[in-house]
Design an enzyme around this catalytic site. Structure first.
Site, PDB file in Angstrom:
ATOM      1  N   ASP A 149      46.059  45.003  47.261  1.00  0.00           N
ATOM      2  CA  ASP A 149      46.208  43.591  46.910  1.00  0.00           C
ATOM      3  C   ASP A 149      46.915  43.451  45.561  1.00  0.00           C
ATOM      4  O   ASP A 149      46.482  42.705  44.691  1.00  0.00           O
ATOM      5  CB  ASP A 149      44.835  42.906  46.864  1.00  0.00           C
TER       6      ASP A 149
ATOM      7  N   MET B  13      35.728  36.400  45.765  1.00  0.00           N
ATOM      8  CA  MET B  13      34.663  37.406  45.808  1.00  0.00           C
ATOM      9  C   MET B  13      33.571  37.155  44.779  1.00  0.00           C
ATOM     10  O   MET B  13      32.587  37.884  44.736  1.00  0.00           O
ATOM     11  CB  MET B  13      35.257  38.794  45.568  1.00  0.00           C
ATOM     12  N   GLY B  14      33.705  36.172  43.938  1.00  0.00           N
ATOM     13  CA  GLY B  14      32.660  35.922  42.971  1.00  0.00           C
ATOM     14  C   GLY B  14      33.212  35.426  41.657  1.00  0.00           C
ATOM     15  O   GLY B  14      34.194  34.678  41.634  1.00  0.00           O
TER      16      GLY B  14
ATOM     17  N   GLY C 289      36.733  33.438  41.854  1.00  0.00           N
ATOM     18  CA  GLY C 289      37.616  33.696  42.990  1.00  0.00           C
ATOM     19  C   GLY C 289      36.827  33.842  44.275  1.00  0.00           C
ATOM     20  O   GLY C 289      35.621  33.548  44.349  1.00  0.00           O
TER      21      GLY C 289
ATOM     22  N   VAL D 173      33.951  36.231  37.230  1.00  0.00           N
ATOM     23  CA  VAL D 173      34.170  37.205  36.163  1.00  0.00           C
ATOM     24  C   VAL D 173      33.718  36.564  34.863  1.00  0.00           C
ATOM     25  O   VAL D 173      34.116  35.436  34.548  1.00  0.00           O
ATOM     26  CB  VAL D 173      35.640  37.631  36.062  1.00  0.00           C
TER      27      VAL D 173
END
Length: 761
Positions: free
Chosen positions: A141, A22-23, A20, A25
């Site tokens: 969010d 932000m990075g 995503g 998973v």
């Protein structure tokens, strides 16, 4: 993402789960504790950032990670660890085995979720938000992708604290030319759009958007243009839900529209008020359309745990203790026909009828201890005693029946030999009595000896040999050795179909038991298909209300429940209960059993008030017919207590669990599995009442008892140790909890290296 696949020398990255803004998973293995976890790796900062900025960023990350790690609630993803490794900021979280709400909608082809599921999700998310808002934490969010339904039905919110971190350090996307920091446009509150102060009521608005979407199939402002979506949130009243989804209760529609109020002052005051409003919703109509079956390979619908009223339901880690007993398979539900006539002829006669009354037996060679034919009067006397044992069995006096048959076995073995068919017939009855007395290990030994003897004397395909082998499979299942049971059932079925034909009653009985066992192997689709076919065959051959047909229809209901098709399961159990009441009588145990399972379905469908009423009536009927201390009466009382808890009446639930536990301890014994289930239910109630110190003592007591009775590496013993660790976490004793989790993981690793055979998928 750093090149290394090992974070801090501890977390081995295995598979990329998602990527995503932000990075990334990853699914990872915690090498220290031997468990699988999820690792979120935030994007490493580029060189363009000044070191002072990076220091501030790292400090904010640590602050927000600590906040996320401090949250301890069943509805929030647990954060285990955080840090920085080779420039990568990382969070270690529990690995959730489930589907987020976006995926559930995709699975359902963007059709809305069943009403019971929608209300269940609303309730669980509201409870989690109530907890976090009391801690002064706002998610910022909330969206379908951040809400996960775990395999056991628990609903969890993900990324608490991380959304605020994204906002603080500028990771969030921005609308071109607007300068408005964004969450996800379809779920943003008007105050977020206007860059105003955001508090807990913004999360309530976002939850309203989520509920609107899963209830109708589309978010409240479903436009392709992001700016149009934001304008809709800010200026346009949402359309009512019920014109699109008329089966939604009107009070629930009002809840969702109140959450979507433009002015935060017009929304519910807080999430706690939202929980209360959901708890006050009326029961769902019984004629709700059946839910859509998800595509193959998807998680079953959430109806298995949905409910409509009361405060948050039992946590996932306690839910396996609330469902009571399941279908027990048929086996030979009644003792075999009286074989007395078969026991009075000469034991060497080559065409004497076998003990089961089916087919000729082979000539039996004389053995040591039987050099001359035994006296006919002694043979007749033993035949009479054998028949007396069968009579006691028909009266459910299993202990006496077993003692009679054990004495007959000893005498017949002495005068006829251990492999004589009459000796083996009495040994079979000893085994059957042991199984009914709850001694499956001893029963297995006797059935195995009977099967081996009959194979030597009568041959491997003789009906009596097959009967003993089939009962061997049954007790293997009772011992939890379902893969071995599956192998035996499959082999017996192949012979029965070839020798007797597919529609022979014994062939159908074997197929029924195989269907039952498939369910215990975690193969519910195959179990359902086979049980459905057997029910159809028995309906054709025996009639729709024959007891054997109803037994298999009962098993069909259980398989439907395993598949999460609780509405269909409920209809099946109700039909079986009505038919059994007509055929067997309303007070027969089998009729009661079907009513009991209908109560479980009602609870799973969120209709706990109806389930509670059903169990009250069932407790009264079973008490009248079977007695207040009968195990089945106590099982019904257990179901009553569970549904009191689901309705939030925890003081009453705790009192019921304690009373049932005391009676079970007196009647069944302190370490009986049912007693331990009730003691665990006491601990669950104490935990829900916030009495974690008292709960810990009970959980430890249950864990020690299960270790003593079952062994330290038995799955139930390990589950109890896990409960104990969870309780320690609730008490803030994290170091002890981690150590206990580590011990459990070590035992599970040891069990995994013992060469246990895994059943095929």
């Amino acid at each position: 993402m750093a090149d290394t696949r090992l974070i801090q020398g501890r977390y081995q990255l295995l598979d990329l789960i998602g990527r995503g803004g932000m990075g990334e998973v990853w699914r990872a293995r915690d090498e220290s504790l031997g468990r699988h976890v999820a690792v979120k790796c935030l994007k490493p900062m580029g060189r363009q950032h000044e070191q002072s900025y990076l220091r501030v960023l790292r400090e904010r990350f640590r602050r927000e990670a600590r906040v996320a790690a401090s949250l301890q609630h069943r509805g929030i993803t647990v954060v285990h660890d955080f840090g920085e490794s080779e420039g990568v900021l990382y969070l270690v979280m529990e690995l959730l085995e489930g589907r987020n709400l976006s995926q559930l909608l995709e699975d359902n082809r963007q059709h809305p979720l069943p009403v019971a599921e929608v209300i269940e999700i609303a309730e669980q998310v509201a409870a989690a938000l109530a907890y976090t808002h009391r801690q002064g934490i706002v998610h910022r969010d909330l969206k379908p992708a951040n809400i996960v339904r775990v395999a056991d039905g628990t609903v969890k919110i993900c990324d608490f604290g991380i959304a605020r971190l994204a906002h603080d350090i500028g990771f969030s996307a921005r609308l071109t030319g607007t300068g408005i920091a964004m969450g996800t446009p379809h779920y943003m509150s008007p105050e977020q759009i206007g860059a105003q102060n955001v508090d807990h009521r913004s999360d309530l608005y976002s939850l309203g958007c989520v509920l609107y979407e899963i209830a109708t199939g589309a978010p409240p402002f479903d436009m392709d243009d992001a700016w149009a979506v934001l304008v809709g949130h800010r200026d346009t009243p949402p359309r009512p839900l019920r014109p699109v989804r008329p089966e939604l209760p009107e009070p629930f529609e009002r809840v969702v529209l109140d959450l979507l109020a433009k002015d935060p002052e017009d929304r519910p005051e807080d999430a706690a008020e939202l929980v209360r409003r959901i708890a006050a919703l009326p029961p769902l109509r019984a004629d709700e359309p059946p839910r859509r079956t998800p595509p193959e390979g998807r998680l079953p619908p959430m109806g298995a745990s949905a409910r409509l009223s009361g405060p948050p339901r039992l946590p996932g880690w306690a839910r396996d203790m609330t469902t009571g007993s399941k279908a027990a398979g048929t086996g030979p539900l009644q003792p075999p026909p009286d074989p007395a006539a078969a026991l009075t002829g000469s034991w060497t006669e080559p065409w004497a009828v076998g003990p089961g009354g089916a087919g000729p037996r082979r000539t039996v060679p004389r053995t040591a201890g039987a050099e001359r034919p035994p006296p006919p009067e002694l043979v007749a006397e033993l035949a009479g005693r054998h028949s007396e044992g069968l009579r006691l069995a028909r009266l459910d006096r299993w202990a006496e029946a077993g003692e009679v048959q054990r004495a007959v076995v000893a005498e017949r073995e002495r005068i006829l030999g251990p492999d004589h068919p009459d000796t083996l017939a009495s040994r079979y009855e000893v085994a059957f009595a042991l199984a009914r007395l709850g001694r499956p290990g001893d029963a297995l030994r006797e059935f195995a000896r009977t099967a081996a003897g009959r194979e030597r004397v009568m041959g491997p395909e003789h009906p009596d040999t097959l009967a003993a082998r089939q009962e061997t499979a049954y007790v293997l299942g009772r011992l939890g050795r379902h893969f071995e049971a599956h192998q035996v059932y499959t082999a017996v079925l192949a012979v029965r179909e070839r020798v007797m034909g597919p529609d022979h009653p014994e062939t159908l009985r074997c197929r029924h038991n195989l269907a039952f066992n498939l369910g215990r192997l975690g193969r519910p689709e195959e179990s359902y298909d086979m049980a459905r076919d057997v029910a159809a065959a028995r309906t054709r051959l025996l009639g729709p209300e024959h007891p054997d047909t109803l037994v298999t229809r009962y098993e069909v209901g259980y398989a439907l429940g395993q598949l999460g098709r609780w509405t269909e399961a409920l209809r099946t159990y109700q039909a079986v209960a009505a038919a059994r009441a007509r055929v067997l009588g309303p007070d027969e145990p089998d009729t009661f059993a079907a009513r009991y399972e209908a109560g479980i379905c009602l609870g799973r469908l969120g209709r706990s008030a109806e389930a509670l009423e059903l169990y009250r009536e069932l407790v009264g009927d079973r008490t009248r017919v079977q007695g207040a201390a009968h195990p089945d009466t106590l099982r019904a009382r257990h179901g009553l207590g569970v549904n009191l808890g689901r309705l939030g009446r925890w003081e009453e639930a705790l009192a019921e669990a304690r009373d049932v536990c005391a009676i079970r301890a007196r009647v069944l014994g302190a370490d009986h599995p049912d007693t331990l289930v009730s003691r665990r239910e006491v601990a669950v109630g104490l935990g829900w009442l916030g009495r974690w110190t008292d709960a810990l003592a009970v959980y430890r007591d249950v864990a020690q008892a299960r270790q003593r009775v079952l062994g330290a590496d038995h799955p139930d013993a390990l589950a109890s140790r896990h409960d104990e660790a969870h309780c320690l976490e609730q008490l803030g004793r994290s170091a002890e909890a981690v150590e206990l989790y580590r011990q459990v993981a070590a035992v599970r690793r040891t069990r995994g290296t013992r060469g246990h055979r895994i059943p095929p998928n």
